[in-house]
Structure formats: C-alpha cells, structure tokens
Design an enzyme around this catalytic site. Structure first.
Site, short mmCIF file in Angstrom:
data_model
loop_
_atom_site.label_atom_id
_atom_site.label_comp_id
_atom_site.label_asym_id
_atom_site.label_seq_id
_atom_site.Cartn_x
_atom_site.Cartn_y
_atom_site.Cartn_z
N THR A 57 -9.02 0.61 -3.82
CA THR A 57 -8.73 1.78 -4.69
C THR A 57 -8.01 2.62 -4.55
O THR A 57 -7.43 3.23 -5.62
CB THR A 57 -9.83 2.64 -5.97
OG1 THR A 57 -10.92 3.37 -4.09
CG2 THR A 57 -11.25 1.41 -6.08
N THR A 97 -9.43 -8.23 11.84
CA THR A 97 -8.03 -8.08 10.59
C THR A 97 -6.95 -8.43 11.43
O THR A 97 -6.38 -7.43 11.43
CB THR A 97 -8.64 -7.26 9.71
OG1 THR A 97 -9.49 -8.03 9.02
CG2 THR A 97 -7.11 -7.47 8.51
N LYS A 143 -0.04 -7.84 13.62
CA LYS A 143 -0.87 -6.72 12.01
C LYS A 143 -2.29 -6.85 12.27
O LYS A 143 -2.97 -7.33 12.90
CB LYS A 143 -0.50 -7.10 10.75
CG LYS A 143 -1.50 -8.06 9.99
CD LYS A 143 -2.87 -8.19 10.06
CE LYS A 143 -2.42 -7.48 9.23
NZ LYS A 143 -4.10 -6.72 8.39
N ASN A 145 -11.89 3.12 4.36
CA ASN A 145 -12.10 2.40 4.12
C ASN A 145 -13.41 2.43 3.01
O ASN A 145 -13.89 1.88 1.86
CB ASN A 145 -13.16 1.69 5.69
CG ASN A 145 -12.47 1.15 6.48
OD1 ASN A 145 -11.86 0.10 6.40
ND2 ASN A 145 -11.91 2.13 7.28
#
Length: 411
Positions: free
Chosen positions: A411, A197, A186, A406
C-alpha cells in the site's frame, strides 16, 4: 580510485560496473509497472556467453526461474538477461508461466537471438499478474549500451524496496590478459539465502566453460550470498546468474589452470561485495553486522554459527540499541546445532573482549556502547576453540522502520 586486494592478484575498480567486462551492455527503462522508478531492464552480450546460475531453495518458485533454468540447460549459455521489477510473477499458475515464456520470446525477437539464449526474472509483489502489453512493449524498446550509464539504468530498474544501487567490479590477470568481473544486485528485505529476495547478475570476459563456471559459482555462493540474512525469510524469486563472454581471450580456465586462483578470487570478491551491500541495505537498517567465527569443528560449522548469530533478532535489536549484550550471542551459538564446548568460548564485540574461555570479562560498558554507536560495520568475533574451522556471515540491525516498511509493502 582503484584498490588493490593484497591477498591475491586482484584490483578493485571503484568506477567499474556490470558493463565493464568486454562484450556486455545494459539498459533500464520505466514502463509504468511502477509509478516513477525504472522497472524493466536487460543485460546483453555480443556473443553467446558461458553461463551459470543458482536459485532459491524455497519450494514455491516463481515462473521465471523455471524458464531461466530451461534456457541455461540447453547449451549452458546465455546472451540476454531480462528483468522486471514491481511484480514478482510468483504464485501465478499457468498464466504466469506463459507470461515468462512470452518475455523470453519477445526478448529473443528484440535482440535477434535464439530463445534459449534468453533468461528472464521478476521481482516485486507476489500473486499479481504481469501487465503483459506493457511488458512486451517495454522489451521491444530496450536499447542496451556498453556504458556506465547503461549499467546504472539497469541497476535502478531491478530495485524494489532498496534504498541504493548495488554494484561492484574487479580485475585480475589470466595468461597475461586482463580479465574483468563486474556485478550488480538488488535486495533489501525477505533476505535469508538460500537465497533471498535477491537478484544478482555478474558479467566477466573470462574464457571458461559452463561446468567450471557453475562449480565456482556454487562454491562461492555458499560463502557469500548464502551467508547473509536480514529477516529470516527465503523468497520465491531469487537467483544469481554469471555470464562469461570469453572475449578476454585467455586460455580456457579450469581448476588446474595456473591462474585459476586469480579468477576465483575476483569472482569471490565481487560476490562478497554484493552480498554485503545487500545486508547493509536491509529494510530499515542502520548498521551492517559482520560475524567471524574461528576455532569451529570445520568451515561449514563456522559459517553456520556465524549466520545463526547474525540472524538472531535479539542480537540484531541489541546492535540497534547499542547494547553490548553478549549473552544473546552465546545463546545463538548454543542453538546453532553445531559442535560447541560451552567451557571454551571467546566473544568480542569489536576490540572489546566480553567473554574469555566462557567466563565474563571486566569491560567498560561505556566503551562498548560507544563502539556500537560509531562502528559500521559492527564486528562480532567468536572463537570456539574446538577445531580449525573459520567462517563469516553478514546481516544488519533490526529497527522500527523494518516493521513500518513491511506493514505497508503493498500500500
């Protein structure tokens, strides 16, 4: 369809997965940490597997990395890899570390294995605590399967902003035995390995000990996962883990083994595949960019120059805009920190030579624009003409959507 790689005795299995190697099963489920998508998964081996890992060089490291490092350090073996997505369990202090140990303990209880045979990792939002009642209950529900469905379920469970699953599989021959290398990954944003990441899990049924597997993984990582960049940010949670069951029953692999090159190439191709899939799926990206540098002082410097080019925001935006602005490429070469002779540089964008011996060529802007609009990957070639070093790096274009994704990540 299976594809033969002609540079080595290696076969790519288009339908292969992380469960294709003998002894491995996988699972992914939805626990509620994320609203809809699967968010908890595991890879499990029938036997304790020789294991190796590399980790982010970010000095702020998430709690699960410490736990996984400790597990591998005991015997150099793992039997289960547990992953949650949605919450990174990073910058969470003592409670976060205790939670990671709890994940390991519950995993050991669930799969009936010693705790040091369990590795754990997390990915997602930094600075939030894991809902441990949900996580522990989820771990107890994990029922791995040695199927392609199990592999896909695990792949889905580890994704965050990824838009696609990332998987690969190769086979080769060692001592007349078929050896399989399967992988899953991932990664989409905060990608600038050492590492990113980025989580990658590779399984193989090769018989190889921890030390030789670690040596191979470390070298291959420098040529693959550490040669990709999306946005220049190095994450807190990244790791690559390889587990080798030994169930192919070949003679133990070492660098002196006559079939070492076959295994090394299969592992290298699997890691390169996954690295390129991560770069291609960069947040908001529309193109994969591949930069190849030749004629550098050495291979290390060639790789550094290639990564500098592919990591340049100006290069990335030029590719997005289909602008053959080779000036941005030579600018990145110049500040790479590597040995460069400014009088001997060649640059080509795809088949179109834009600079020869550091002098501009006459080329068709229309042809260059058409190439940049249609090509995927977009290839940039550089020859420095100062040595024999070669290297590649991969990245993606930088688009309006990267900012949108980003700006609203939490949210």
């Amino acid at each position: 369809m299976n594809v033969i790689n002609e540079t080595a005795n290696v076969l790519k299995l288009e339908t292969g997965s992380v469960t294709s190697a003998k002894g491995f099963s996988a699972v992914g489920i939805h626990t509620g940490v994320k609203r809809k998508r699967k968010d908890l998964g595991a890879i499990v081996c029938e036997v304790p597997a020789s294991s190796a890992a590399v980790y982010t060089l970010n000095k702020v490291q998430a709690a699960p990395l410490k736990v996984t490092q400790e597990s591998i350090a005991v015997e150099g073996k793992l039997q289960a890899m547990i992953v949650n997505s949605g919450i990174a369990n990073a910058c969470t202090g003592k409670r976060g570390l205790d939670d990671a140990y709890t994940m390991r303990a519950v995993g050991a209880e669930t799969f009936h294995i010693p705790e040091h045979y369990v590795a754990v990792t997390s990915t997602g939002v930094i600075g939030e605590f894991l809902p441990m009642d949900v996580i522990t209950n989820g771990i107890r529900q994990l029922k791995p399967e040695a199927t392609i469905e199990g592999a896909h379920a695990f792949n889905e469970a580890i994704l965050t902003t990824d838009t696609v699953e990332k998987h690969t599989c190769y086979q080769t021959i060692v001592n007349g035995m078929t050896v399989t290398v399967g992988g899953v990954a991932k990664g989409s944003g905060m990608i600038h390995p050492n590492m990113a990441t980025m989580l990658s899990f590779v399984t193989t049924d090769a018989n190889i000990d921890h030390g030789h597997l670690q040596g191979a993984l470390s070298a291959i990582t420098n040529e693959t996962f550490n040669r990709i960049t999306v946005d220049g940010d190095t994450s807190t949670n990244d790791m690559v883990v390889v587990m080798a069951s030994g169930l192919a029953e070949n003679e133990a692999l070492t660098p002196e083994h006559p079939d070492w090159a076959n295994f090394y190439k299969a592992l290298q191709l699997a890691c390169e595949d996954l690295a390129k899939q991560i770069a291609r799926d960069g947040e908001g990206a529309t193109k994969l960019i591949e930069v190849e540098v030749t004629g550098a002082a050495n291979d290390q410097e060639a790789g550094m120059v290639a990564k500098q080019i592919v990591g340049s925001d100006l290069v990335k935006t030029a590719i997005y805009g289909a602008d053959a602005n080779w000036g941005r490429v030579i600018c990145a070469i110049g500040y790479s920190g590597c040995e460069v002779n400014q009088e001997t540089i060649d640059i080509a964008i795809g088949p179109i030579v834009t600079l020869k011996q550091s002098e501009p060529t006459s080329f068709s802007e229309e042809e260059a624009t058409a190439y940049l609009k249609e090509a995927d990957p977009v290839k940039i070639s550089v020859n420095l003409h100062i040595g024999n070093g070669t290297g590649k790096a991969w990245g993606c274009d930088l688009t309006y959507d990267y900012v949108r994704i980003n700006a609203g990540y939490r949210t």
